[in-house]
Design a protein around this motif. Structure first.
Motif, short mmCIF file in Angstrom:
data_model
loop_
_atom_site.label_atom_id
_atom_site.label_comp_id
_atom_site.label_asym_id
_atom_site.label_seq_id
_atom_site.Cartn_x
_atom_site.Cartn_y
_atom_site.Cartn_z
N LYS A 81 20.76 32.54 -10.35
CA LYS A 81 21.13 32.36 -11.71
C LYS A 81 21.16 33.56 -12.54
CE LYS A 81 19.82 27.66 -12.11
NZ LYS A 81 18.65 26.36 -12.82
N ASP A 82 20.33 35.00 -11.76
CA ASP A 82 20.33 35.89 -12.82
C ASP A 82 20.38 37.01 -11.39
OD1 ASP A 82 19.22 37.78 -14.05
OD2 ASP A 82 17.11 38.05 -14.63
N ALA A 83 21.40 37.25 -11.30
CA ALA A 83 22.42 38.46 -10.84
C ALA A 83 21.30 39.96 -10.59
CB ALA A 83 23.47 38.41 -10.52
N ALA A 84 20.92 40.52 -11.59
CA ALA A 84 20.34 42.07 -11.89
C ALA A 84 19.57 41.71 -13.12
CB ALA A 84 22.09 42.41 -12.54
N PRO A 85 18.74 41.26 -12.44
CA PRO A 85 17.08 41.22 -13.23
C PRO A 85 16.82 42.68 -13.09
CG PRO A 85 16.44 40.51 -10.90
CD PRO A 85 17.96 40.75 -10.94
N ASP A 86 16.18 43.11 -14.55
CA ASP A 86 15.51 44.67 -14.30
C ASP A 86 13.37 44.53 -14.49
OD1 ASP A 86 14.33 43.65 -16.53
OD2 ASP A 86 15.82 45.21 -17.90
N MET A 87 13.39 43.42 -13.89
CA MET A 87 11.97 43.20 -13.66
C MET A 87 11.32 41.52 -13.07
SD MET A 87 8.65 44.39 -14.43
CE MET A 87 8.77 45.54 -15.73
N VAL A 88 10.49 41.67 -12.16
CA VAL A 88 10.12 40.56 -11.30
C VAL A 88 8.80 40.38 -11.33
CG1 VAL A 88 10.26 41.04 -9.08
CG2 VAL A 88 10.48 38.82 -9.32
N VAL A 89 8.32 38.85 -12.05
CA VAL A 89 6.59 38.97 -11.82
C VAL A 89 5.96 38.20 -11.06
CG1 VAL A 89 4.88 37.55 -13.42
CG2 VAL A 89 6.30 39.57 -14.60
N VAL A 90 5.27 38.27 -10.35
CA VAL A 90 4.57 37.51 -9.42
C VAL A 90 3.44 37.01 -9.49
CG1 VAL A 90 4.19 37.39 -7.00
CG2 VAL A 90 5.40 39.11 -7.71
N LEU A 91 4.05 35.62 -9.88
CA LEU A 91 2.98 34.81 -10.32
C LEU A 91 2.17 33.72 -9.78
CD1 LEU A 91 4.71 33.47 -13.93
CD2 LEU A 91 3.06 35.27 -13.59
N ALA A 92 0.63 34.22 -9.27
CA ALA A 92 -0.28 32.81 -8.20
C ALA A 92 -0.95 31.95 -9.03
CB ALA A 92 -0.96 34.13 -7.60
N LYS A 93 -1.05 31.01 -8.53
CA LYS A 93 -1.09 29.43 -9.02
C LYS A 93 -2.53 29.58 -9.55
CE LYS A 93 -1.61 24.46 -8.09
NZ LYS A 93 -1.53 23.63 -6.84
N SER A 94 -3.31 30.83 -9.22
CA SER A 94 -4.60 31.65 -9.69
C SER A 94 -4.39 32.24 -11.42
CB SER A 94 -5.11 32.42 -9.01
OG SER A 94 -4.92 33.11 -8.80
N GLY A 95 -3.40 32.38 -11.40
CA GLY A 95 -2.79 33.15 -12.27
C GLY A 95 -2.93 34.36 -12.86
N GLU A 96 -3.32 35.02 -11.78
CA GLU A 96 -3.22 36.70 -10.88
C GLU A 96 -1.72 36.72 -11.67
OE1 GLU A 96 -4.69 39.94 -10.68
OE2 GLU A 96 -6.15 37.84 -10.34
N GLN A 97 -1.37 37.47 -12.20
CA GLN A 97 0.60 38.54 -11.86
C GLN A 97 0.34 39.83 -11.78
OE1 GLN A 97 1.94 37.95 -16.36
NE2 GLN A 97 0.33 36.34 -16.47
N ALA A 98 1.96 39.99 -11.19
CA ALA A 98 1.63 41.38 -10.40
C ALA A 98 3.57 41.58 -11.38
CB ALA A 98 1.81 41.64 -9.25
#
Length: 141
Positions: free
Chosen positions: A70-87
């Protein structure tokens, strides 16, 4: 008064039908001498390419490749762990490179994948959710 034996109770519990949730499995490979890790679903895919031995030079050379339906050209991705940690990782043509990412964010992403469990990759218009077993051998820093 009728008392159930512990063996009967345990047998009855074991016989109950409990749905089993299958974990998403990483596909591990090697391309051009570099270890690769991939997860695929109908909604998109994630591929991590690592260079722990600096095969292609002294600078960090890992890459995270993502594809969202659904998002062919994102300029940012956030990796979210279940613990709440984000990258937070900047993308260019669906690729986040280790050299262009903040070192702390790259390390958080690697730790999330290494630890396994439930995590999501999120853009402003789409997301992918996975649940994996730990990947202790992941060396991508």
């Amino acid at each position: 008064m009728h008392v159930l034996s512990p063996v009967l109770v345990v047998s009855a519990l074991a016989a109950m039908s409990v749905p089993v949730h299958a974990l998403d499995a990483w596909t591990v490979g090697v391309e051009r001498g570099l270890p690769t890790y991939a997860l695929n679903t109908e909604a998109g895919e994630v591929r991590l390419v690592c260079d722990p031995d600096r095969v292609f030079g002294p600078t960090p050379n890992g890459a995270l490749v993502v594809r969202f339906d659904k998002d062919a050209a994102p300029d940012m991705v956030v990796v979210l762990a279940k613990s709440g940690e984000q990258a937070r990782l900047p993308l260019k043509n669906g690729v986040a490179t280790q050299a262009s990412a903040e070192a702390m964010d790259w390390s958080k992403m690697v730790a999330t994948f290494r630890d396994g469990g439930e995590f999501a990759l999120v853009t402003s218009a789409d997301s992918l959710t996975f649940e994996t077993a730990p990947l202790p051998e992941l060396a991508c820093e």
